[in-house]
Design an enzyme around this catalytic site. Structure first.
Site, PDB file in Angstrom:
ATOM      1  N   LEU A 257       0.864  -1.182   0.000  1.00  0.00           N
ATOM      2  CA  LEU A 257       0.000   0.000   0.000  1.00  0.00           C
ATOM      3  C   LEU A 257       0.899   1.229   0.000  1.00  0.00           C
ATOM      4  O   LEU A 257       1.874   1.288   0.752  1.00  0.00           O
ATOM      5  CB  LEU A 257      -0.903   0.028   1.237  1.00  0.00           C
ATOM      6  N   ASP A 258       0.567   2.215  -0.837  1.00  0.00           N
ATOM      7  CA  ASP A 258       1.322   3.460  -0.843  1.00  0.00           C
ATOM      8  C   ASP A 258       1.234   4.126   0.531  1.00  0.00           C
ATOM      9  O   ASP A 258       0.271   3.891   1.284  1.00  0.00           O
ATOM     10  CB  ASP A 258       0.772   4.422  -1.902  1.00  0.00           C
ATOM     11  N   PRO A 259       2.209   4.969   0.889  1.00  0.00           N
ATOM     12  CA  PRO A 259       2.168   5.626   2.205  1.00  0.00           C
ATOM     13  C   PRO A 259       0.859   6.351   2.494  1.00  0.00           C
ATOM     14  O   PRO A 259       0.362   6.304   3.623  1.00  0.00           O
ATOM     15  CB  PRO A 259       3.351   6.599   2.126  1.00  0.00           C
TER      16      PRO A 259
END
Length: 304
Positions: free
Chosen positions: A46-48
């Site tokens: 998951l992206d930040p």
């Protein structure tokens, strides 16, 4: 003499409801520390800025990660109309704008073209490899990319709501390799108004649901205690719909040594992939052939 791995031999899954901010790798590092585990990984980055389900695998459960990574996933996301960004999300610089805003009926009608088997061009800032290098590294270095379209199956894509004229909330169920940011980009282009993702949340992935996950604050609170161990799911939880075959005592012993072992089967076809258990514990994953499981992955629950 080989250096001993630090930490305990912890085996299983811990489901995390990731907050916005930390990277997936940072979440895995915190879970590994909190459980004092010798080995950890995750099933699907998951992206930040993204939130929601991050399934963290510990120990021998890391051998089942591909079965979750390859499974269908569900995302809820918010698209802002009127701007395209360099990253197709709110983190990137705006590279095109529009005053047009689609009506809810127009959005719903346009979604049909993004369901089923489609071809999707990944965002330039993505983990796709280009001649051995990650696309995001090349894009951030200023290179112009022409990424190839990749097949994607979208099982469901629905309009959930339109909070205002500038935004729409959607849900998507898709297979491996889908980019929500690309859906927002391409949907904005189809509607003639541009679009990018402002919020993204993963609701479920394969057999795991965010409703069963815990937050990082709970991980901190329970760190290094038996209560956190109690939140672990068995490593077999990551095997989803893969059939389970009971192994005979002799079969289990052979499987543990990496050899074909006798298993009991009632409805598994020759050549099917399955996993074997003995006395309630997983032993191996492999291919079923004529009463035996031919192992491709062997679980060593005493490994550290």
């Amino acid at each position: 003499m080989a250096r001993r791995r630090r930490g305990r031999p912890v085996h299983g899954w811990l489901l995390i409801d990731k907050p916005a901010g930390p990277t997936s790798a940072q979440v895995v590092a915190k879970v590994r520390w909190a459980l004092d585990a010798s080995k950890a990984g995750h099933a699907g980055t998951l992206d930040p800025a993204a939130t929601g389900l991050l399934a963290v695998a510990l120990g021998e459960a890391t051998k089942t990660v591909p079965y979750v990574t390859d499974a269908d996933k569900c995302y809820r996301f918010t698209v802002r109309w009127g701007a395209r960004t360099a990253t197709d999300d709110a983190e990137g610089a705006v590279i095109a704008t529009s005053d047009a805003r689609p009506a809810p009926g127009e959005i719903a009608a346009a979604l049909a073209a993004f369901r089923g088997d489609i071809l999707q061009i990944p965002p330039d800032v993505s983990a796709v490899k280009v001649e051995g290098e990650r696309a995001y590294d090349l894009a951030r270095a200023g290179e112009t990319l022409e990424l190839a379209a990749r097949p994607l199956h979208v099982a469901r894509l629905e309009l959930v709501g339109t909070p205002d004229a500038d935004t729409a909330v959607l849900e998507m169920e898709c297979g491996k390799g889908g980019y929500v940011r690309a859906i927002a980009r391409d949907l904005g282009a189809a509607l003639g108004c541009h679009g990018h993702v402002t919020e993204l949340r993963r609701l479920w992935a394969g057999p795991f649901d965010v409703a069963d996950a815990i937050g990082l604050d709970e991980v901190d609170r329970l760190a290094r205690t038996p209560d956190l161990d109690a939140r672990l799911l068995g490593l077999e939880a990551g095997l989803g719909d893969l059939p389970c075959l009971p192994a005979t005592p002799q079969g289990a012993a052979r499987l543990r040594n990496g050899n074909p072992g006798l298993v009991l089967s009632s409805n598994v076809d020759y050549g099917d992939e399955a996993w074997a258990s003995y006395e309630g514990a997983p032993v191996a994953i492999g291919v079923y052939r004529g009463g035996e499981l031919h192992p491709t992955r062997v679980f060593r629950l005493d490994a550290d």
